[in-house]
Design an enzyme around this catalytic site. Structure first.
Site, PDB file in Angstrom:
ATOM      1  N   LYS A  49       1.062  -1.170   0.009  1.00 28.29           N
ATOM      2  CA  LYS A  49      -0.144  -0.131   0.073  1.00 28.29           C
ATOM      3  C   LYS A  49       0.993   1.250   0.048  1.00 28.29           C
ATOM      4  CE  LYS A  49      -3.298   2.550   3.444  1.00 28.29           C
ATOM      5  NZ  LYS A  49      -2.116   3.477   3.669  1.00 28.29           N
ATOM      6  N   LYS A  54       7.337   0.774   1.878  1.00 30.42           N
ATOM      7  CA  LYS A  54       7.979  -0.073   0.787  1.00 30.42           C
ATOM      8  C   LYS A  54       9.453   0.834   0.497  1.00 30.42           C
ATOM      9  CE  LYS A  54       5.215   0.308  -2.488  1.00 30.42           C
ATOM     10  NZ  LYS A  54       4.360   1.177  -1.865  1.00 30.42           N
ATOM     11  N   LYS A  80       5.114   8.247  -8.033  1.00 26.19           N
ATOM     12  CA  LYS A  80       5.611   9.266  -7.140  1.00 26.19           C
ATOM     13  C   LYS A  80       7.167   9.356  -7.269  1.00 26.19           C
ATOM     14  CE  LYS A  80       4.118   7.719  -3.268  1.00 26.19           C
ATOM     15  NZ  LYS A  80       3.570   6.223  -3.741  1.00 26.19           N
ATOM     16  N   ASP A 168      -1.638  -0.500  -4.540  1.00 24.44           N
ATOM     17  CA  ASP A 168      -2.942   0.198  -4.381  1.00 24.44           C
ATOM     18  C   ASP A 168      -3.487   0.052  -5.850  1.00 24.44           C
ATOM     19  OD1 ASP A 168      -1.389   1.486  -2.520  1.00 24.44           O
ATOM     20  OD2 ASP A 168      -3.089   2.344  -1.789  1.00 24.44           O
TER      21      ASP A 168
END
Length: 340
Positions: A49, A54, A80, A168
């Site tokens: 998630k 991570k 990101k 996700d």
């Protein structure tokens, strides 16, 4: 290799002599075949998630592996582009997609040095993604891997390639390593909260689905981050049939150092043994075929007051939708009498 002289089968030499010469040639030892040592690279996709840790886990894991003498490549596969930020002390790494676009406009080719950077033996790069509202993140991932192949990805000689994927999102690009057997195994990063385990269950579902289609990717295990000891993630791992590779505690020292972009996975450091164990477990983890939990089974891992299982679903009525008593109106459908 010693080769007998070629024979002219049109000659009048006795057949026995020709047969003996052929047997002598066949019995001669062969020259050794030139061989080149080929490094077997473990390609591991890490899912979890967004915000579960991570990038924190991978930065410290890859750093520890490099200190142990392994050649490691860390690839961020999250739009990101924050996978490498901890590794590089908070500095942004130019992304492959962004660099490729800029170079293409200038009529230039992308080189390794434009997109791959290193620190203390760890090599790292970011695939990147499209700007907000201007494209599909999953398609960006696919495009990024196409560029990696052009840069010679399959010829690189790493011990480990770690792929950081956002769990996700369930569209095709983010499931690429599982769907196309691009990795040998998947590692999940989760925590003792419903949303991270929901994502973990989705990853297990994807692995299960593609294995039924003939795929070979399995789940190596789960890393429990921010472990507060409540046990939901451990219960999840047991329920789906995957091992726990490490439990990283919810510790204030870890939180502060991570927030200030400090690597804690260093040999001899206070958290060194934790990441040494994680590195060994990741390397040795076998690809398991997980079970997938139903939504109700997943909710059953949590106390009812934590997930609201005591709520009863009450069907809505047309009066609720309209705010007044519903009036039955005649249909506008034209009904034709059957032909006589």
């Amino acid at each position: 290799m010693s080769i007998a002289p070629s024979l002219d089968f049109r000659s009048s030499a006795p057949a026995a002599a020709r047969v003996a010469a052929l047997r002598e040639e066949a019995a001669a030892p062969l020259d050794p075949v030139p061989t080149q040592s080929v490094k077997q690279t473990q390609i591991i996709a890490i899912y979890g998630k967004g915000g579960i840790g991570k990038s924190f886990t991978l930065a410290n894991l890859s750093y520890m592996m490099a200190q142990q003498g392994k050649k490691v490549l860390l690839i961020g596969c999250d739009p990101k582009s924050d996978t490498t930020s901890l590794l590089f002390g908070g500095r942004a790494c130019p992304t492959i997609i962004e660099t490729s676009t800029r170079k293409k406009l200038a009529g230039e080719q992308v080189a390794i040095g434009d997109v791959c950077f290193k620190r203390d033996g760890v090599y790292a790069m970011e695939l990147g993604g499209p700007e907000v509202g201007r494209g599909c993140g999953g398609r960006g991932i696919i495009h990024g891997f196409e560029l990696l192949e052009k840069l010679g990805f399959h010829d690189w000689g790493f011990d480990y390639v770690l792929l950081d994927f956002l769990g996700d999102v369930v569209c095709g690009g983010f499931g690429l390593p599982i769907a196309r057997d691009m990795c040998q195994k998947v590692i999940i990063v989760g925590s003792n909260d419903l949303q991270s385990l929901y994502v973990a269950n989705n990853v297990c579902s994807a692995v299960e689905y593609f294995r039924k289609l003939g795929g070979n990717v399995g789940v190596g295990g789960i890393v429990i981050n921010k472990d507060d000891g409540t046990g939901e993630a451990q219960a999840f791992a047991e329920a789906v049939g995957i091992p726990i590779l490490a439990s990283i505690p919810a510790d204030e020292d870890i939180r502060r150092k991570s927030a200030s972009y400090q690597i804690i996975g260093q040999p001899g450091g206070p958290w060194g043994s934790l990441f040494e164990t994680l590195a060994a477990n990741v390397a040795d983890a076998a690809p398991h075929q997980p079970r997938t939990l139903t939504q109700d089974t997943l909710l059953g891992l949590f106390k009812s007051d934590a997930v609201g299982r005591n709520v009863v679903l009450e069907p809505a009525t047309m009066e609720d939708m309209c705010g007044v008593s519903a009036v039955t109106r005649p249909s506008l459908e034209v009904v034709y009498d059957e032909a006589v």
